[in-house]
Write a protein that holds these residues in place. Structure first.
Motif, mmCIF file in Angstrom:
data_model
loop_
_atom_site.group_PDB
_atom_site.id
_atom_site.type_symbol
_atom_site.label_atom_id
_atom_site.label_comp_id
_atom_site.label_asym_id
_atom_site.label_seq_id
_atom_site.Cartn_x
_atom_site.Cartn_y
_atom_site.Cartn_z
ATOM 1 N N PRO A 194 0.832 -1.212 0.000
ATOM 2 C CA PRO A 194 0.000 0.000 0.000
ATOM 3 C C PRO A 194 0.866 1.261 0.000
ATOM 4 C CG PRO A 194 0.006 -1.035 2.167
ATOM 5 C CD PRO A 194 0.668 -2.003 1.229
ATOM 6 N N VAL A 195 0.417 2.284 -0.720
ATOM 7 C CA VAL A 195 1.135 3.552 -0.773
ATOM 8 C C VAL A 195 0.933 4.299 0.530
ATOM 9 C CG1 VAL A 195 1.277 5.782 -1.947
ATOM 10 C CG2 VAL A 195 0.929 3.705 -3.278
ATOM 11 N N LYS A 196 2.029 4.750 1.126
ATOM 12 C CA LYS A 196 1.938 5.482 2.384
ATOM 13 C C LYS A 196 1.267 6.830 2.162
ATOM 14 C CE LYS A 196 5.993 3.551 4.766
ATOM 15 N NZ LYS A 196 7.277 3.886 5.430
ATOM 16 N N THR A 197 0.588 7.276 3.191
ATOM 17 C CA THR A 197 -0.061 8.592 3.135
ATOM 18 C C THR A 197 0.281 9.362 4.403
ATOM 19 O OG1 THR A 197 -2.070 7.722 4.158
ATOM 20 C CG2 THR A 197 -1.986 7.740 1.742
ATOM 21 N N GLY A 198 -0.123 10.620 4.421
ATOM 22 C CA GLY A 198 0.119 11.450 5.588
ATOM 23 C C GLY A 198 1.496 12.073 5.579
ATOM 24 N N PRO A 199 1.767 12.965 6.512
ATOM 25 C CA PRO A 199 3.070 13.642 6.563
ATOM 26 C C PRO A 199 4.199 12.650 6.817
ATOM 27 C CG PRO A 199 1.446 14.737 7.964
ATOM 28 C CD PRO A 199 0.854 13.432 7.552
ATOM 29 N N PRO A 200 5.387 12.914 6.309
ATOM 30 C CA PRO A 200 6.533 12.040 6.579
ATOM 31 C C PRO A 200 6.863 12.035 8.073
ATOM 32 C CG PRO A 200 7.007 13.562 4.783
ATOM 33 C CD PRO A 200 5.752 14.034 5.424
ATOM 34 N N SER A 201 7.325 10.896 8.553
ATOM 35 C CA SER A 201 7.747 10.806 9.953
ATOM 36 C C SER A 201 9.093 11.499 10.131
ATOM 37 C CB SER A 201 7.864 9.340 10.357
ATOM 38 O OG SER A 201 8.929 8.715 9.644
ATOM 39 N N SER A 202 9.482 11.733 11.358
ATOM 40 C CA SER A 202 10.784 12.359 11.625
ATOM 41 C C SER A 202 11.917 11.493 11.098
ATOM 42 C CB SER A 202 10.954 12.605 13.125
ATOM 43 O OG SER A 202 10.854 11.377 13.849
ATOM 44 N N GLY A 203 11.736 10.171 11.179
ATOM 45 C CA GLY A 203 12.761 9.275 10.651
ATOM 46 C C GLY A 203 12.878 9.390 9.139
ATOM 47 N N GLU A 204 11.739 9.504 8.457
ATOM 48 C CA GLU A 204 11.755 9.657 7.004
ATOM 49 C C GLU A 204 12.379 10.993 6.598
ATOM 50 O OE1 GLU A 204 8.028 7.329 5.082
ATOM 51 O OE2 GLU A 204 7.507 8.879 6.538
ATOM 52 N N VAL A 205 12.069 12.052 7.362
ATOM 53 C CA VAL A 205 12.655 13.362 7.071
ATOM 54 C C VAL A 205 14.177 13.295 7.178
ATOM 55 C CG1 VAL A 205 12.874 15.746 7.899
ATOM 56 C CG2 VAL A 205 10.616 14.678 7.766
ATOM 57 N N LYS A 206 14.671 12.681 8.242
ATOM 58 C CA LYS A 206 16.115 12.574 8.432
ATOM 59 C C LYS A 206 16.759 11.696 7.353
ATOM 60 C CE LYS A 206 19.689 11.358 11.780
ATOM 61 N NZ LYS A 206 19.975 10.878 13.164
ATOM 62 N N ASP A 207 16.142 10.560 7.058
ATOM 63 C CA ASP A 207 16.713 9.632 6.086
ATOM 64 C C ASP A 207 16.757 10.255 4.680
ATOM 65 O OD1 ASP A 207 17.585 6.878 5.299
ATOM 66 O OD2 ASP A 207 15.728 6.971 4.123
ATOM 67 N N THR A 208 15.657 10.885 4.252
ATOM 68 C CA THR A 208 15.604 11.478 2.907
ATOM 69 C C THR A 208 16.579 12.642 2.776
ATOM 70 O OG1 THR A 208 13.293 10.834 2.622
ATOM 71 C CG2 THR A 208 14.100 12.630 1.236
ATOM 72 N N SER A 209 16.609 13.524 3.769
ATOM 73 C CA SER A 209 17.503 14.676 3.694
ATOM 74 C C SER A 209 18.962 14.244 3.741
ATOM 75 C CB SER A 209 17.207 15.673 4.815
ATOM 76 O OG SER A 209 17.353 15.076 6.091
ATOM 77 N N THR A 210 19.270 13.233 4.547
ATOM 78 C CA THR A 210 20.653 12.737 4.629
ATOM 79 C C THR A 210 21.118 12.178 3.288
ATOM 80 O OG1 THR A 210 20.431 12.240 6.994
ATOM 81 C CG2 THR A 210 22.190 11.105 5.796
ATOM 82 N N LYS A 211 20.268 11.378 2.653
ATOM 83 C CA LYS A 211 20.624 10.807 1.351
ATOM 84 C C LYS A 211 20.760 11.899 0.283
ATOM 85 C CE LYS A 211 18.461 6.280 2.096
ATOM 86 N NZ LYS A 211 17.332 5.371 1.721
ATOM 87 N N PHE A 212 19.870 12.880 0.343
ATOM 88 C CA PHE A 212 19.935 13.986 -0.622
ATOM 89 C C PHE A 212 21.223 14.775 -0.452
ATOM 90 C CE2 PHE A 212 19.074 18.469 -1.659
ATOM 91 C CZ PHE A 212 18.732 18.347 -2.998
ATOM 92 N N PHE A 213 21.571 15.105 0.780
ATOM 93 C CA PHE A 213 22.806 15.862 1.039
ATOM 94 C C PHE A 213 24.039 15.072 0.575
ATOM 95 C CE2 PHE A 213 20.497 17.983 4.808
ATOM 96 C CZ PHE A 213 20.046 19.014 3.999
ATOM 97 N N ALA A 214 24.034 13.756 0.846
ATOM 98 C CA ALA A 214 25.190 12.924 0.470
ATOM 99 C C ALA A 214 25.373 12.908 -1.041
ATOM 100 C CB ALA A 214 25.002 11.506 1.005
ATOM 101 N N ALA A 215 24.284 12.753 -1.781
ATOM 102 C CA ALA A 215 24.374 12.732 -3.240
ATOM 103 C C ALA A 215 24.810 14.102 -3.776
ATOM 104 C CB ALA A 215 23.028 12.331 -3.842
ATOM 105 N N TRP A 216 24.295 15.160 -3.196
ATOM 106 C CA TRP A 216 24.661 16.526 -3.603
ATOM 107 C C TRP A 216 26.151 16.769 -3.361
ATOM 108 C CZ3 TRP A 216 21.931 21.413 -1.130
ATOM 109 C CH2 TRP A 216 22.442 22.578 -1.727
ATOM 110 N N GLU A 217 26.646 16.383 -2.190
ATOM 111 C CA GLU A 217 28.061 16.584 -1.867
ATOM 112 C C GLU A 217 28.973 15.853 -2.863
ATOM 113 O OE1 GLU A 217 28.253 17.216 2.976
ATOM 114 O OE2 GLU A 217 28.261 15.177 2.172
ATOM 115 N N LYS A 218 28.552 14.684 -3.292
ATOM 116 C CA LYS A 218 29.366 13.876 -4.216
ATOM 117 C C LYS A 218 29.228 14.333 -5.662
ATOM 118 C CE LYS A 218 28.933 9.723 -1.334
ATOM 119 N NZ LYS A 218 28.336 8.360 -1.245
ATOM 120 N N GLY A 219 28.350 15.296 -5.921
ATOM 121 C CA GLY A 219 28.134 15.746 -7.296
ATOM 122 C C GLY A 219 27.302 14.781 -8.109
#
Length: 540
Positions: free
Chosen positions: A44-69
């Protein structure tokens, strides 16, 4: 909306023109399918606002990819990969930004602030780059995944438009040293409102001022006729001196005045010459709303409406202009401000000073559909192709029938102007001559200025008397109190759909200075914009 190659305008009121679209407006989600487990079908597709864990995980992965170019990987973590990938690619490509280190701060709900430290390197020259930004994590509508809500400001807060980008290289124009009418240097640091304006002047006149370009990191804006915004200088160019019509003292007063209210703008002009003495904006998006805005001016427009009535022989300043409690025009009922007593024996001067809407609406029967349009253009220069020296909107007064014939007379309907236009209207009413506003001398490029025939001596005498009455005993009296010399004013408020309060407008003159101000969502003219104009007039 505009003429020729003038600066792009989005929407018809300031409230629509704030940079950057929200998540609800642009939620383009990556088409990544979620696979199911075994024979149980798709998860099932998740709904509702992202959890704090999802916010941290997504932002961390985004920052890591950005830093590496890794632009493709970083873009895939957003809800608009199509727009994110080119900008993230440009970051390490055309912008030549490397050595990226991103330090996230403490998240507030779904928003993560962060700081960026990097190095810009180009042709053997390098400089450190440091700034702060933030991102928001949202739920993808079709995938249910936690994704970075894509805004170009994530990459740099100076990026507003979805198609803005970053470049490093030879500057698009040589730097300038802009000076005021007395030779004082005008800088972005001392006069923050002038930042975007100095960028526009540099783009247009840098080559003519005699300078040589340097090397810089800059924002290249997607909007047509919008100058690059320099962010970091790697090698200094030689600045050329550029004269302006501005007054450092009046500009300083304007800068201080607009700090009182967000979304406020003010312009001052010299009626005897049309020279712009000051222009200031207090806006988070850095947009020059004072020159580019397109909004209804409310009752301040009654200056032009009164001139229309006088010039068409309908009434005079001392002639009849009854002020009933309400007035109906083509099934639309118009009212005055609360608690204004009716006066069936009022003159035009009295109704003008009290800012009676119904008095002007009652004249809708006697004006032609194009009477106000012709007066605005032929007498006041509104709607012509102004060439101020930087991008500007020169006003619009369509010949609109129906209820708008009456609404236009009280500055609503389809009338669209900005503080620059209104300051010019006041200057014309004061002197009788339309002198197209300029912010740099015409002699710099011999550009052809707009021309209008102006007003007769009789009309000027009547307008000045009505504006003086407004400033001394009418709706503007409290704001204009204490100002000596020849003074006049007009208050106004304009209703805007979706706003809790009306836009606050005020225009006035004192001797050889005319000024106009707008405070979006500011209420009555005397409440917000009036004090701004008075402060500028005192400095002038």
């Amino acid at each position: 909306m505009r003429k020729g190659a003038k600066a792009a305008i989005v929407g018809s009121v300031f409230v629509v023109m704030v940079g950057g679209a929200g998540y609800g407006a642009f939620n383009i989600v990556n088409a990544v399918s979620g696979g199911g487990a075994g024979g149980g079908g798709p998860a099932p597709v998740k709904t509702g606002p992202p959890s704090s864990g999802e916010v941290k995980d997504t932002s961390t992965k985004f920052f890591a990819a950005w830093e590496k170019g890794e632009a493709v990987s970083a873009a895939a973590l957003t809800n608009n990969a199509e727009k994110a990938e080119p900008l993230l690619t440009a970051y390490g490509g055309t912008a030549h930004i490397g050595g990226v280190k991103i330090t996230p701060g403490a998240a507030t709900g779904d928003t993560v602030p962060f700081s960026v430290r990097a190095t810009v390197s180009y042709e053997g020259k390098s400089k450190p780059l440091d700034y702060r930004s933030e991102l928001t994590v949202v739920r993808g509508l079709t995938t249910g995944k936690a994704l970075v809500d894509w805004q170009p400001s994530v990459v740099h807060p100076g990026l507003k438009d979805m198609d803005d980008t970053l470049v490093t290289g030879d500057a698009s124009a040589p730097p300038i040293e802009a000076v005021d009418r007395g030779g004082k240097v005008l800088t972005k640091e001392k006069y923050p409102s002038l930042g975007p304006i100095l960028d526009e002047l540099r783009a247009k006149y840098g080559d003519k001022a005699g300078g040589t370009p340097g090397i810089e990191l800059a924002i290249r804006h997607a909007a047509p006729d919008t100058a690059d915004t320099p962010l970091l200088t790697l090698a200094q160019g030689k600045a050329g001196k550029l004269p302006t019509t501005l007054s450092a003292s009046v500009q300083a007063a304007a800068e201080k005045a607009v700090t009182k209210y967000s979304q406020s703008s003010v312009v001052a002009v010299k009626p005897s010459t049309g020279e712009v003495l000051a222009v200031a904006n207090n806006r988070t998006d850095g947009w020059n709303a004072a020159f580019l805005g397109q909004v209804a001016p409310g009752s301040t427009w009654k200056i032009v409406s009164a001139a229309t009535l006088i010039d068409n022989g309908i009434t005079t300043a001392n002639g009849p202009a009854p002020c009933p409690a309400d007035a109906v025009w083509q099934s639309q009922t118009f009212h005055n401000i609360k608690n204004m007593p009716p006066d069936e024996n009022a003159t035009l001067s009295e109704s003008f000073a009290r800012s009676c809407n119904t008095a002007f609406v009652k004249f809708a029967d006697e004006v032609k559909v194009d009477s106000l349009t012709n007066e605005a253009e032929d007498r006041f220069g509104i709607g012509l192709d102004w060439k101020t020296g930087i991008p500007s909107f020169d006003g619009s007064v369509p010949a609109s029938g129906g209820p708008d014939t009456a609404a236009n007379l009280i500055g609503q309907g389809q009338v669209q102007v900005n503080p620059l236009n209104l300051a010019s209207v006041t200057a014309t009413a004061m002197t009788g001559a339309f002198r197209q506003p300029v912010i740099v001398p015409q002699s710099l490029d011999d550009r052809e200025l707009a021309r209008a025939r102006g007003l007769s001596a009789s009309t000027v005498e009547q307008l000045r008397a009505m504006m003086n009455r407004t400033a001394t005993s009418g709706t503007a009296a409290e704001v204009m109190s204490g100002l000596g010399g020849r003074i006049g004013a007009k208050t106004g408020s304009a209703e805007v759909d979706g706003q809790a309060k009306s836009d606050s407008w005020f225009t006035g003159y004192r001797d050889d200075v005319a000024a106009a101000a707008l405070v979006q969502d500011g209420g009555h003219g005397v409440d917000a914009s009036g004090p701004l104009v008075a402060q500028v007039l005192r400095a002038g």
